[in-house]
Design an enzyme around this catalytic site. Structure first.
Site, short mmCIF file in Angstrom:
data_model
loop_
_atom_site.label_atom_id
_atom_site.label_comp_id
_atom_site.label_asym_id
_atom_site.label_seq_id
_atom_site.Cartn_x
_atom_site.Cartn_y
_atom_site.Cartn_z
N CYS A 11 0.85 -1.19 0.00
CA CYS A 11 0.00 0.00 0.00
C CYS A 11 0.88 1.24 0.00
CB CYS A 11 -0.89 -0.07 1.24
SG CYS A 11 -2.35 0.90 1.08
N GLY A 12 1.84 1.27 -0.91
CA GLY A 12 2.73 2.42 -1.08
C GLY A 12 2.16 3.34 -2.15
N GLY A 15 0.12 1.22 -4.78
CA GLY A 15 -1.05 0.59 -4.19
C GLY A 15 -2.14 1.58 -3.83
N LYS A 140 8.30 -6.24 -9.69
CA LYS A 140 9.13 -7.04 -10.60
C LYS A 140 9.84 -8.20 -9.92
CE LYS A 140 11.03 -2.98 -11.69
NZ LYS A 140 9.98 -1.98 -11.70
N LYS A 239 13.76 -5.29 -15.80
CA LYS A 239 12.79 -5.19 -16.89
C LYS A 239 13.26 -5.98 -18.10
CE LYS A 239 11.19 -0.74 -15.21
NZ LYS A 239 11.38 0.72 -15.25
N GLY A 356 5.68 6.55 -12.86
CA GLY A 356 4.72 7.33 -12.09
C GLY A 356 3.68 6.44 -11.47
N1 LIG Z 1 6.22 3.98 -8.91
C1 LIG Z 1 6.43 3.63 -10.16
O1 LIG Z 1 6.52 4.44 -11.05
C2 LIG Z 1 6.51 2.15 -10.53
C3 LIG Z 1 6.49 1.77 -11.89
C4 LIG Z 1 6.51 0.40 -12.22
C5 LIG Z 1 6.58 -0.53 -11.22
N2 LIG Z 1 6.65 -0.15 -9.92
C6 LIG Z 1 6.74 -1.17 -8.90
O2 LIG Z 1 5.54 -1.16 -8.13
C7 LIG Z 1 5.83 -1.61 -6.82
C8 LIG Z 1 5.28 -0.63 -5.83
O3 LIG Z 1 5.97 0.61 -5.97
P1 LIG Z 1 5.76 1.78 -4.91
O4 LIG Z 1 6.44 2.96 -5.48
O5 LIG Z 1 4.32 1.86 -4.56
O6 LIG Z 1 6.61 1.19 -3.67
P2 LIG Z 1 6.53 1.65 -2.15
O7 LIG Z 1 5.95 3.03 -2.07
O8 LIG Z 1 7.85 1.36 -1.58
O9 LIG Z 1 5.45 0.68 -1.50
C9 LIG Z 1 5.69 -0.65 -1.24
C10 LIG Z 1 4.58 -1.18 -0.36
O10 LIG Z 1 4.75 -2.59 -0.20
C11 LIG Z 1 4.63 -2.91 1.18
N3 LIG Z 1 5.33 -4.17 1.44
C12 LIG Z 1 6.65 -4.41 1.62
N4 LIG Z 1 6.88 -5.70 1.83
C13 LIG Z 1 5.69 -6.32 1.76
C14 LIG Z 1 5.27 -7.67 1.91
N5 LIG Z 1 6.14 -8.66 2.15
N6 LIG Z 1 3.95 -7.96 1.76
C15 LIG Z 1 3.07 -6.96 1.50
N7 LIG Z 1 3.41 -5.67 1.38
C16 LIG Z 1 4.70 -5.35 1.50
C17 LIG Z 1 5.19 -1.72 1.90
O11 LIG Z 1 4.74 -1.76 3.24
P3 LIG Z 1 5.02 -0.57 4.29
O12 LIG Z 1 4.03 0.48 3.93
O13 LIG Z 1 4.71 -1.22 5.59
O14 LIG Z 1 6.43 -0.18 4.11
C18 LIG Z 1 4.58 -0.59 1.06
O15 LIG Z 1 3.26 -0.35 1.47
C19 LIG Z 1 7.35 -1.77 -6.74
O16 LIG Z 1 7.68 -3.12 -6.89
C20 LIG Z 1 7.86 -0.96 -7.91
O17 LIG Z 1 9.08 -1.45 -8.43
C21 LIG Z 1 6.60 1.19 -9.56
C1 LIG Z 2 4.56 8.13 -5.80
O1 LIG Z 2 4.12 7.98 -4.49
C2 LIG Z 2 5.12 8.20 -3.51
C3 LIG Z 2 4.52 7.87 -2.18
O2 LIG Z 2 3.29 8.54 -2.01
C4 LIG Z 2 5.61 9.64 -3.58
O3 LIG Z 2 6.63 9.86 -2.64
C5 LIG Z 2 6.15 9.88 -4.99
O4 LIG Z 2 6.53 11.22 -5.11
C6 LIG Z 2 5.10 9.53 -6.02
N1 LIG Z 2 5.73 9.61 -7.32
C7 LIG Z 2 5.24 10.32 -8.31
C8 LIG Z 2 6.04 10.35 -9.58
O5 LIG Z 2 4.18 10.94 -8.23
#
Ligand SMILES: NC(=O)c1ccc[n+]([C@@H]2O[C@H](COP(=O)([O-])OP(=O)(O)OC[C@H]3O[C@@H](n4cnc5c(N)ncnc54)[C@H](OP(=O)(O)O)[C@@H]3O)[C@@H](O)[C@H]2O)c1
Ligand SMILES: *[C@@H]1O[C@H](CO)[C@@H](O)[C@H](O)[C@H]1NC(C)=O
Ligand SMILES: *[C@@H]1O[C@H](CO)[C@@H](O)[C@H](O)[C@H]1NC(C)=O
Length: 376
Positions: A11-12, A15, A140, A239, A356
């Site tokens: 739920c980051g 999520g 991933k 990737k 994003g």
């Molecule tokens: N952001 C992007 O642009 C993007 C693009 C493509 C793919 N992704 C992928 O999408 C995924 C999520 O990215 P994000 O930016 O949302 O990451 P994030 O903000 O770091 O969130 C990760 C979440 O996963 C939780 N978590 C960690 N270990 C876990 C477990 N064992 N079981 C269940 N939940 C667990 C964390 O819990 P806590 O809250 O307790 O720490 C947190 O809520 C990543 O794998 C990332 O590589 C992201």
């Molecule tokens: C994605 O979400 C995280 C956590 O809320 C935030 O810190 C980050 O700036 C966001 N990224 C973008 C590109 O909006």
């Protein structure tokens, strides 16, 4: 109304954005005869499960509250008294997911959605998929660890989607899969798959210094908190590995040659992030500038790409023709060129915003909806 139950792992940023999209797409989905019911949400420490998983799910007000609490840094367990739900931790949480999967998997296609950033979810994903559930990943790691895990997960290929793992919301995986299914052999994939590195390369082309660019990118929020996480190329390699494995190659992350944009003596083990930004970075300026100039003198530009060809996947800097799709790429967009028999001289090109939380979560939601065509 067709009901789609889901359990969200993680739920980051992604999520939470997914929960937000689910809420704001309610009226659209209801016109399509679909309702998504969120029956469970987990973070790294616990799992919240809705009291009535068979009929309802968490109410939208409660989902919004989850998002508020998590973005304020509170753990899920702080919400226990606010919704009609129960809290599970550790082994209990895993057993609970398996029990929900057993009752809802085969009948409804319950989707377990991995938006965590952890390799620890592999086991539970394998269990639920063998119980007939659908699996959707933005994460991933489960696909880039042991080849056996990858093969186990994708062996249920009708019930798994991971479009957002490569190019966020862009249909990269879908395009590769379609070309493969048509019997058209793919000979080469070249992709600029990091928004951060794409931005860095196009700024270098403008003549700016590497150190300035990386510092600016960091202050604009384009990089990970430690920019070396982007500059190492590891994310691009994951990737590339997913794409290579899609082609049927049994390779591991360790088989990929990865060119890092900083030397190992500037790595996290020997230098703090602050020292790297203040002192390390500028020592890299000259060499990169030279490479840009050399490329330019040959009518080429420098790009940070993954090249998948001849059973090998390499990740690093490449000189590419200025007038190719990748050569024309600017800014933080992602771009993938796919070459095959049909796309021999003029590759299939997929191009657009490739990162994003918003686009990534949109890709995840589209995957969830897409899978449900399998279930009555
Ligand atoms: N952001 C992007 O642009 C993007 C693009 C493509 C793919 N992704 C992928 O999408 C995924 C999520 O990215 P994000 O930016 O949302 O990451 P994030 O903000 O770091 O969130 C990760 C979440 O996963 C939780 N978590 C960690 N270990 C876990 C477990 N064992 N079981 C269940 N939940 C667990 C964390 O819990 P806590 O809250 O307790 O720490 C947190 O809520 C990543 O794998 C990332 O590589 C992201
Ligand atoms: C994605 O979400 C995280 C956590 O809320 C935030 O810190 C980050 O700036 C966001 N990224 C973008 C590109 O909006
Ligand atoms: C890489 O993959 C092969 C299967 O193709 C496996 O036998 C081998 O142990 C793996 N190596 C590593 C280092 O993971």
């Amino acid at each position: 109304m067709k009901s789609i139950p889901i359990i969200l792992l993680g739920c980051g940023g992604v999520g939470r954005q997914l929960l937000d999209h689910i809420i704001s797409s309610r009226s659209l989905h209801s016109k399509q005869g679909i309702v998504i019911r969120v029956v469970g949400v987990s973070d790294s420490s616990s799992l919240l499960v809705s009291d009535d998983i068979m009929l309802s799910g968490m109410r939208d007000e409660f989902l919004a509250e989850i998002c508020r609490a998590k973005s304020a840094g509170s753990p899920l367990k702080s919400l226990l008294n606010h919704g009609h739900c129960q809290l599970f931790r550790g082994q209990d949480a895993l057993e609970n997911i398996v029990s929900i999967a057993s009752s809802l998997g085969r009948s409804t296609g319950l989707a377990v959605v991995d938006c965590s950033a952890s390799a620890e979810t592999i086991g539970i994903l394998e269990q639920v998929s063998s119980l007939g559930c659908c699996v959707v990943l933005a994460n991933k790691k489960p696909l880039t660890c042991a080849i056996e895990d990858f093969e186990k997960l994708v062996s249920h290929f009708r019930r798994i989607r991971f479009e957002s793992t490569v190019g966020a919301g862009l249909p990269v995986i879908a395009s590769v899969t379609r070309v493969i299914s048509s019997g058209d052999p793919i000979s080469r994939i070249v992709g600029s798959l990091s928004g951060t590195l794409g931005y860095v390369m196009s700024e270098l082309e403008e003549g700016k210094a590497f150190s300035e660019i990386v510092r600016a990118a960091k202050s604009l929020g384009y990089t990970e908190p430690d920019p070396r996480d982007d500059l190492s190329g590891m994310d691009v390699a994951r990737k590339g590995l997913i794409l290579s494995r899609l082609l049927g190659w049994r390779i591991n992350l360790s088989d990929i040659k990865i060119e890092s944009l900083y030397p190992s003596e500037f790595g996290p083990d020997s230098m703090s992030t602050d020292d790297f930004l203040a002192k390390g970075l500028s020592q890299l300026d000259e060499k990169l500038k030279e490479r840009v100039v050399t490329a330019s003198s040959k009518g080429n530009v420098l790009r940070y790409v993954c090249v998948i060809e001849d059973l090998r996947c390499n990740v690093g800097l490449r000189e590419l023709p200025k007038d190719s799709a990748l050569g024309r790429l600017r800014g933080s967009d992602n771009l993938v060129e796919i070459y095959s028999r049909c796309y021999k001289n003029s590759p299939l090109v997929i191009h657009g915003a490739g990162a994003g939380n918003d686009t990534t979560a949109a890709g995840v939601l589209a995957d969830i909806i897409d899978l449900q065509d399998l279930f009555a």
